[in-house]
Motif scaffolding. Structure first.
Motif, PDB file in Angstrom:
ATOM      1  N   SER A  65       0.815  -1.325  -0.123  1.00 38.38           N
ATOM      2  CA  SER A  65      -0.091   0.111   0.035  1.00 38.38           C
ATOM      3  C   SER A  65       1.210   1.122  -0.077  1.00 38.38           C
ATOM      4  O   SER A  65       1.698   1.650   0.796  1.00 38.38           O
ATOM      5  CB  SER A  65      -0.628  -0.285   1.179  1.00 38.38           C
ATOM      6  OG  SER A  65      -2.050  -1.321   1.303  1.00 38.38           O
ATOM      7  N   THR A  66       0.729   2.523  -0.694  1.00 38.65           N
ATOM      8  CA  THR A  66       1.147   3.135  -0.766  1.00 38.65           C
ATOM      9  C   THR A  66       0.843   4.652  -1.189  1.00 38.65           C
ATOM     10  O   THR A  66      -0.607   4.223  -1.251  1.00 38.65           O
ATOM     11  CB  THR A  66       2.191   3.273  -1.887  1.00 38.65           C
ATOM     12  OG1 THR A  66       2.910   4.749  -2.196  1.00 38.65           O
ATOM     13  CG2 THR A  66       1.879   3.207  -3.141  1.00 38.65           C
ATOM     14  N   MET A  67       0.940   5.904  -0.339  1.00 35.94           N
ATOM     15  CA  MET A  67      -0.094   7.264  -0.672  1.00 35.94           C
ATOM     16  C   MET A  67       0.238   7.823  -1.919  1.00 35.94           C
ATOM     17  O   MET A  67       1.601   7.799  -2.598  1.00 35.94           O
ATOM     18  CB  MET A  67       0.081   8.253   0.387  1.00 35.94           C
ATOM     19  CG  MET A  67       0.036   7.608   1.945  1.00 35.94           C
ATOM     20  SD  MET A  67      -1.649   6.988   1.696  1.00 35.94           S
ATOM     21  CE  MET A  67      -2.492   8.327   1.439  1.00 35.94           C
ATOM     22  N   ARG A  68      -0.767   7.918  -2.924  1.00 33.06           N
ATOM     23  CA  ARG A  68       0.000   8.900  -4.081  1.00 33.06           C
ATOM     24  C   ARG A  68      -1.369  10.532  -3.906  1.00 33.06           C
ATOM     25  O   ARG A  68      -1.670  10.076  -2.722  1.00 33.06           O
ATOM     26  CB  ARG A  68      -0.912   8.130  -5.646  1.00 33.06           C
ATOM     27  CG  ARG A  68      -0.683   6.800  -5.387  1.00 33.06           C
ATOM     28  CD  ARG A  68       0.820   7.367  -5.974  1.00 33.06           C
ATOM     29  NE  ARG A  68       1.529   5.755  -6.549  1.00 33.06           N
ATOM     30  CZ  ARG A  68       2.756   5.374  -7.165  1.00 33.06           C
ATOM     31  NH1 ARG A  68       3.424   6.225  -7.348  1.00 33.06           N
ATOM     32  NH2 ARG A  68       2.662   4.392  -7.819  1.00 33.06           N
ATOM     33  N   GLY A  69      -1.087  11.389  -4.835  1.00 36.58           N
ATOM     34  CA  GLY A  69      -1.154  12.551  -4.437  1.00 36.58           C
ATOM     35  C   GLY A  69      -0.476  13.360  -4.146  1.00 36.58           C
ATOM     36  O   GLY A  69       0.580  13.157  -3.366  1.00 36.58           O
ATOM     37  N   THR A  70      -0.775  14.487  -4.736  1.00 38.54           N
ATOM     38  CA  THR A  70       0.030  16.073  -4.372  1.00 38.54           C
ATOM     39  C   THR A  70      -0.537  16.851  -3.135  1.00 38.54           C
ATOM     40  O   THR A  70      -0.682  17.233  -2.170  1.00 38.54           O
ATOM     41  CB  THR A  70       0.709  16.842  -5.813  1.00 38.54           C
ATOM     42  OG1 THR A  70       1.465  15.531  -6.495  1.00 38.54           O
ATOM     43  CG2 THR A  70       0.833  18.143  -4.952  1.00 38.54           C
ATOM     44  N   PHE A  71      -1.828  17.163  -4.167  1.00 31.64           N
ATOM     45  CA  PHE A  71      -2.801  17.542  -2.702  1.00 31.64           C
ATOM     46  C   PHE A  71      -3.974  17.069  -1.574  1.00 31.64           C
ATOM     47  O   PHE A  71      -4.050  17.553  -0.642  1.00 31.64           O
ATOM     48  CB  PHE A  71      -3.567  18.903  -3.260  1.00 31.64           C
ATOM     49  CG  PHE A  71      -2.898  20.187  -3.950  1.00 31.64           C
ATOM     50  CD1 PHE A  71      -1.679  20.865  -3.683  1.00 31.64           C
ATOM     51  CD2 PHE A  71      -2.478  20.140  -5.675  1.00 31.64           C
ATOM     52  CE1 PHE A  71      -0.745  21.461  -3.967  1.00 31.64           C
ATOM     53  CE2 PHE A  71      -1.356  20.084  -6.654  1.00 31.64           C
ATOM     54  CZ  PHE A  71      -0.475  21.300  -5.644  1.00 31.64           C
ATOM     55  N   LYS A  72      -4.268  16.131  -2.750  1.00 32.55           N
ATOM     56  CA  LYS A  72      -5.433  14.924  -2.807  1.00 32.55           C
ATOM     57  C   LYS A  72      -5.207  14.070  -2.396  1.00 32.55           C
ATOM     58  O   LYS A  72      -5.005  13.125  -3.456  1.00 32.55           O
ATOM     59  CB  LYS A  72      -6.560  15.041  -3.130  1.00 32.55           C
ATOM     60  CG  LYS A  72      -7.674  14.183  -2.515  1.00 32.55           C
ATOM     61  CD  LYS A  72      -9.006  14.685  -3.333  1.00 32.55           C
ATOM     62  CE  LYS A  72     -10.426  14.046  -2.472  1.00 32.55           C
ATOM     63  NZ  LYS A  72     -10.990  13.661  -3.850  1.00 32.55           N
ATOM     64  N   LYS A  73      -4.757  13.224  -1.483  1.00 30.72           N
ATOM     65  CA  LYS A  73      -3.925  11.915  -1.113  1.00 30.72           C
ATOM     66  C   LYS A  73      -4.949  10.827  -0.873  1.00 30.72           C
ATOM     67  O   LYS A  73      -5.744  10.907  -0.300  1.00 30.72           O
ATOM     68  CB  LYS A  73      -3.142  11.345   0.526  1.00 30.72           C
ATOM     69  CG  LYS A  73      -2.137  13.237   0.588  1.00 30.72           C
ATOM     70  CD  LYS A  73      -0.725  12.487  -0.585  1.00 30.72           C
ATOM     71  CE  LYS A  73      -0.003  13.502  -0.203  1.00 30.72           C
ATOM     72  NZ  LYS A  73       1.068  13.108  -0.680  1.00 30.72           N
ATOM     73  N   TYR A  74      -4.354   9.915  -0.973  1.00 31.85           N
ATOM     74  CA  TYR A  74      -5.562   8.702  -1.533  1.00 31.85           C
ATOM     75  C   TYR A  74      -4.019   6.892  -1.462  1.00 31.85           C
ATOM     76  O   TYR A  74      -3.287   7.177  -1.650  1.00 31.85           O
ATOM     77  CB  TYR A  74      -6.389   8.809  -2.629  1.00 31.85           C
ATOM     78  CG  TYR A  74      -5.510   8.666  -3.739  1.00 31.85           C
ATOM     79  CD1 TYR A  74      -4.993   7.047  -5.116  1.00 31.85           C
ATOM     80  CD2 TYR A  74      -4.883   9.983  -4.932  1.00 31.85           C
ATOM     81  CE1 TYR A  74      -4.169   6.908  -5.951  1.00 31.85           C
ATOM     82  CE2 TYR A  74      -4.619   9.494  -6.091  1.00 31.85           C
ATOM     83  CZ  TYR A  74      -4.319   8.399  -6.992  1.00 31.85           C
ATOM     84  OH  TYR A  74      -3.370   8.104  -7.695  1.00 31.85           O
ATOM     85  N   LYS A  75      -4.844   6.522  -0.945  1.00 29.34           N
ATOM     86  CA  LYS A  75      -3.950   5.014  -1.136  1.00 29.34           C
ATOM     87  C   LYS A  75      -4.396   4.378  -2.467  1.00 29.34           C
ATOM     88  O   LYS A  75      -5.461   3.982  -2.959  1.00 29.34           O
ATOM     89  CB  LYS A  75      -4.392   4.297   0.534  1.00 29.34           C
ATOM     90  CG  LYS A  75      -3.389   3.088  -0.079  1.00 29.34           C
ATOM     91  CD  LYS A  75      -4.412   2.329   2.069  1.00 29.34           C
ATOM     92  CE  LYS A  75      -4.368   2.405   2.496  1.00 29.34           C
ATOM     93  NZ  LYS A  75      -4.385   1.903   4.048  1.00 29.34           N
ATOM     94  N   GLU A  76      -3.034   3.672  -2.588  1.00 32.93           N
ATOM     95  CA  GLU A  76      -3.009   2.611  -3.995  1.00 32.93           C
ATOM     96  C   GLU A  76      -2.192   1.452  -3.716  1.00 32.93           C
ATOM     97  O   GLU A  76      -1.046   1.380  -2.452  1.00 32.93           O
ATOM     98  CB  GLU A  76      -2.239   3.448  -5.065  1.00 32.93           C
ATOM     99  CG  GLU A  76      -2.080   2.505  -5.984  1.00 32.93           C
ATOM    100  CD  GLU A  76      -1.704   3.126  -8.104  1.00 32.93           C
ATOM    101  OE1 GLU A  76      -1.933   2.437  -8.606  1.00 32.93           O
ATOM    102  OE2 GLU A  76      -1.187   4.383  -7.505  1.00 32.93           O
TER     103      GLU A  76
END
Length: 254
Positions: free
Chosen positions: A15-26
């Motif tokens: 599991s990793t966190m993506r996004g610059t302003f709005k974070k989401y888990k991928e």
């Protein structure tokens, strides 16, 4: 033949966190439902591009990572839950020049690791002499490792990996960065290990090396097995393993 490694429907996710302003888990599916087995006493090749899942699989097999799903058995023991029974009977060697103490001689390096494995002193000295002969470092055994060439360092890495007399030796691109002569010497040592009844689990990007050394191969692409069998079986109608490998792992995107 006796199976010494059995991998059944192995999956490993991260599991990793993506996004610059709005974070989401991928969720990243590093290994996707793979199964294979390794016979005792063979050289088993594990091939694939960077990011194919090779390192993740090796980390599971060497008890460093738990599988997300499926099972991995090494010498009949589960790699997750029965780690202690496995760790003392395997060892791991990686490419590059890390893993040995450069301010110690080859002999003192091996004594240090022998002490870590709690090997009896008499057994330790006999084993050190035998291993130094195997990797052709007897004449320079008392020289500091910092004076060694890259090929000599890599042979010392193999010597270090043999100090606990492992039944399985995991080798991650051991000839990377070596000149042709150094790589040739290392391949000869790997063949000697097989003749001494060691099982070798080898990853490599050098396809002629895999074709020369390996009894069986698995080729990974994006976490999935795209080919498995002997080098001759995988080559099929191709001229050599390199041609077969490229056709198997090439990007299908137009």
């Amino acid at each position: 033949m006796e199976k010494i490694i059995e991998v059944t429907h192995l999956k490993r996710d991260y599991s990793t966190m993506r996004g610059t302003f709005k974070k989401y888990k991928e969720t990243i599916h590093a290994v996707k439902d793979i199964s294979f087995s390794v016979n005792k006493g063979e050289i088993f090749g594990f091939l694939g591009q960077n990011g194919a899942g090779k390192t993740t699989t090796i980390k599971v097999l060497t008890t460093l990572l738990a599988p997300t799903a499926g099972s991995c058995k090494v010498m009949g023991y589960d790699t997750f839950g029965q780690e202690k029974q496995i760790r003392k009977r395997i060892n791991f060697i990686f490419g590059g020049e890390m893993g040995v103490y450069r301010r110690l001689s080859a002999r003192d390096n091996l004594r240090y690791f022998g002490n870590l494995y709690l090997i009896d002193k008499k057994v330790q000295e006999e084993r050190i002499d035998r291993i130094l002969r195997l990797v052709d470092l007897t004449d320079s055994a008392d020289n500091l490792a910092e004076t060694y060439s890259k090929g000599m360092i890599q042979r010392l890495q193999i010597a270090r990996g043999l100090m606990n007399d492992p039944e399985i030796l995991f080798m991650d691109e051991p000839t990377v960065g070596l000149d042709p002569l150094g790589a040739r010497m290392l391949r000869d040592i790997i063949l000697k290990l097989k003749s001494n009844d060691k099982t070798v689990f080898l990853t490599t990007h050098y396809l002629p090396e895999a074709e020369e050394l390996c009894d069986h191969l698995v080729i990974l692409k994006k976490g999935e097995i795209v080919a498995s069998g002997t080098p001759k079986e995988i080559i099929g109608d191709a001229a050599n393993l390199e041609e077969a490998y490229i056709s198997l792992v090439k990007d299908d995107a137009k």
